[in-house]
Design an enzyme around this catalytic site. Structure first.
Site, PDB file in Angstrom:
ATOM      1  CG  ASP A 118      -1.982  -1.001   1.225  1.00 57.87           C
ATOM      2  OD1 ASP A 118      -2.957  -0.805   0.496  1.00 57.87           O
ATOM      3  OD2 ASP A 118      -1.867  -2.011   1.943  1.00 57.87           O
ATOM      4  CE  LYS A 217      -5.854   1.399  -0.951  1.00 62.02           C
ATOM      5  NZ  LYS A 217      -4.729   0.810  -0.221  1.00 62.02           N
ATOM      6  CG  HIS A 218     -10.859   0.492   0.370  1.00 62.71           C
ATOM      7  ND1 HIS A 218     -10.454   1.821   0.487  1.00 62.71           N
ATOM      8  CD2 HIS A 218      -9.896  -0.250   0.979  1.00 62.71           C
ATOM      9  CE1 HIS A 218      -9.316   1.862   1.151  1.00 62.71           C
ATOM     10  NE2 HIS A 218      -8.938   0.618   1.455  1.00 62.71           N
ATOM     11  CG  HIS A 230      -8.375  -2.350   9.724  1.00 64.62           C
ATOM     12  ND1 HIS A 230      -8.542  -1.341   8.811  1.00 64.62           N
ATOM     13  CD2 HIS A 230      -7.272  -3.030   9.356  1.00 64.62           C
ATOM     14  CE1 HIS A 230      -7.562  -1.404   7.918  1.00 64.62           C
ATOM     15  NE2 HIS A 230      -6.778  -2.413   8.226  1.00 64.62           N
ATOM     16  CG  ASP A 303      -9.036  -4.215   2.786  1.00 59.75           C
ATOM     17  OD1 ASP A 303      -7.834  -4.421   3.015  1.00 59.75           O
ATOM     18  OD2 ASP A 303      -9.606  -3.155   3.068  1.00 59.75           O
TER      19      ASP A 303
END
Length: 565
Positions: A118, A217-218, A230, A303
């Protein structure tokens, strides 16, 4: 020889060559049509090898762990993901990438790894060490020039290529729809979907020129939530019509531009046909919409599946991985290395052997992965498998890139009105500023501020009551307070300066949304990164040495329901 015999002979030769490619193509280095060779290579794979191509694994530490080496040597996984915890020493990272690729290339089919990271620019920079700190996506949005997006992608890609990193999870094309979002913030190009798509396409092409595979993304869009997948599964209440005309516009543009990969996000859209399922585990989002309606033909990558947004909904990591593949993802990405016989592997392999439809789906994913590798990881412009350490030392940070990123930082500086007309505040020369007090939380802010205003006093503020009073004692002795604002905590501290009767200037860093709440200040200036170049450019604009050309990329849009900034 008659004409008929010559035609028959030519036909038989073509058939033999085709059969030969299908039956005997045993190496990634073989010549031939990309799709045919990819199909032949997958046909030569065992179930284990085909399944392994769909795995992209991370590991902990600067050195490759024995376990990640086992997955590469014995399982022949398709890719690895480099995280920030792997990248403190740039030369060591380059050596590690070379070791990983040499191990992969020793396999019978000689298929290299996708080596991903990333490196979005700005705030998100997983490969640290000697790489460039850059102004980031929102700075590109503020400058408004597609060429800035192209060159950002190019120079970031050129640095990654030196390190042997051949895939980047960028550009981020999330729309900054929810101003309360702290997850996306300056990672976004702004809140205009068309501009985000065009700038994302330019960024992609810059990376491709550098040889690096771009990944948008995303999908389908993380910008309309202030929650982080997350920890939880964010629920976004937009219906499909809204998504189609807003969040999905960048993907519609990028699909037409043939972006090679898209990352699916762990995001729930309950007002669509996907229901409560994360988009990353939804065949409706991935197959019906992304592939069917939008027409995307590249790789779909999850992801991190170890994020709670995926595993909590699916019930377990192994169930999430199976659902991800069934739904249309080609690669399942795991931030940590599971054991060789973890259920995430054994259950998927058992499903391949017991369920013909699942086996076919895995083989289809493997073919697509190998085809992308054949297209992008071979040839003169491909990223080298084994980095040249001398070139790494000489080329990081990229000298041309450093000059460009300073120029971009300067072009993106945005001066905003305070309670007075902006012309009565800026330029803030040293004579007009008088005694300057700098309050902030970044060393580069203090360095650039003291270079701009010699003799300025400085204070590293916190929100503790005693610390605020101490800061105020310094501020009372100054004529001008320049306050570096980057988050909600700083906003609370800034408010304590309101009634001091001093000139207060806000130097906004990262997301500029907090400026909506400080209309009382005398002046405000926005940059979009905490890179040293951004602080230098901001203070140069404040002094009037360079023009502030940037435009705030968060304008009110039709139907937005928010006031303009």
């Amino acid at each position: 020889m008659t004409m008929q015999l010559r035609i028959l002979s030519s036909f038989l030769l073509l058939v033999c060559l085709s059969v030969s490619r299908s039956l005997f193509a045993q190496s990634f280095t073989d010549p031939g049509d990309t799709d045919e060779l990819a199909a032949a290579l997958v046909a030569a794979m065992s179930d284990e090898e085909a399944l392994a191509q769909t795995f992209m694994l991370g590991w902990v530490g600067a050195e490759p762990s024995p376990l990640i080496m086992d997955w590469i040597r014995d399982r022949h996984i398709g890719g690895v993901k480099i995280f920030g915890w792997n990248t403190g020493d740039t030369l060591r990272l380059a050596e590690t990438v070379g070791t990983l690729q040499q191990t992969a290339l020793a396999g019978k089919l000689k298929i290299p790894l996708l080596v991903a990271t990333d490196q979005e620019g700005g705030w998100i920079r997983h490969v640290k060490g000697a790489t460039s700190e850059t102004p980031g996506n929102m700075a590109i949005g503020a400058s408004g020039y597609p060429r800035d997006a192209y060159l950002s992608g190019y120079y970031i890609g050129r640095e990654l290529a030196l390190l042997g990193i051949n895939m980047n999870f960028a550009p981020t094309v999330d729309i900054y729809t929810n101003r309360a979002s702290t997850v996306i913030g300056p990672r976004s190009f702004g809140n205009d979907p068309v501009r985000a798509g065009l700038l994302g396409a330019a960024f992609m092409k810059g990376q491709q020129t550098a040889g690096v595979i771009a990944t948008a993304k995303h999908y389908p869009g993380h910008g309309d939530t202030d929650l982080d997948s997350h920890g939880v599964l964010p629920r976004i209440n937009a219906d499909f019509d809204v998504l189609w005309d807003r969040e999905l516009i960048p993907y519609r543009i990028l699909a037409r531009e043939n972006i090679p990969a898209i990352m699916s996000g762990h995001l729930s859209f309950p007002n669509t046909q996907a229901g409560s399922a994360p988009a990353s585990l939804s065949s409706w989002f991935l197959q019906d919409i992304l592939r069917g309606r939008i027409g995307f033909r590249g790789l779909v990558i999850t992801d991190d599946l170890m994020m709670n947004g995926a595993t909590a909904w699916a019930g377990s990591l192994s169930q999430a991985a199976k659902q991800a593949l069934l739904s249309g993802n080609d690669i399942v990405m795991l931030s940590k290395t599971p054991s060789l016989w973890d259920p995430v592997w054994t259950s998927l392999l058992a499903s391949m052997r017991q369920e013909p439809a699942f086996r076919e789906r895995v083989q289809d994913a493997a073919r697509r992965i190998v085809a992308v590798k054949l297209e992008h990881l071979r040839g003169e412009t491909a990223v080298p498998y084994v980095p040249n350490l001398a070139k790494v030392e000489a080329g990081l940070p990229d000298p041309e890139g450093s000059r460009f990123f300073l120029d971009l930082a300067a072009r993106s500086v945005t001066i905003l009105k305070g309670k007075e007309d902006v012309k009565n505040v800026f330029p803030l020369t040293t004579e007009r500023a008088g005694k300057v007090f700098l309050a902030g939380q970044y060393l580069d802010f203090f360095s650039a501020g003291r270079a701009a205003y010699p003799g300025a006093s400085a204070y590293w503020y916190t929100s503790e009551p005693g610390a605020i009073e101490e800061m105020l004692s310094y501020a009372r002795r100054a004529d001008t307070v320049i306050f570096c604002l980057s988050d909600a905590e700083g906003l609370g501290v800034l408010r304590s300066l309101r009634n001091l009767g001093k000139r207060v200037i806000v130097f906004s860093v990262l997301s500029p949304v907090y400026l909506d709440q400080v209309s009382w200040v005398d002046g405000a200036l926005a940059v979009y990164s905490y890179a040293p170049e951004s602080f230098v450019a901001g203070f140069s604009s404040m002094l009037g040495r360079i023009p502030a050309q940037g435009q705030l990329p968060l304008q009110a849009l039709p139907g937005d329901g928010r006031p303009g900034s």
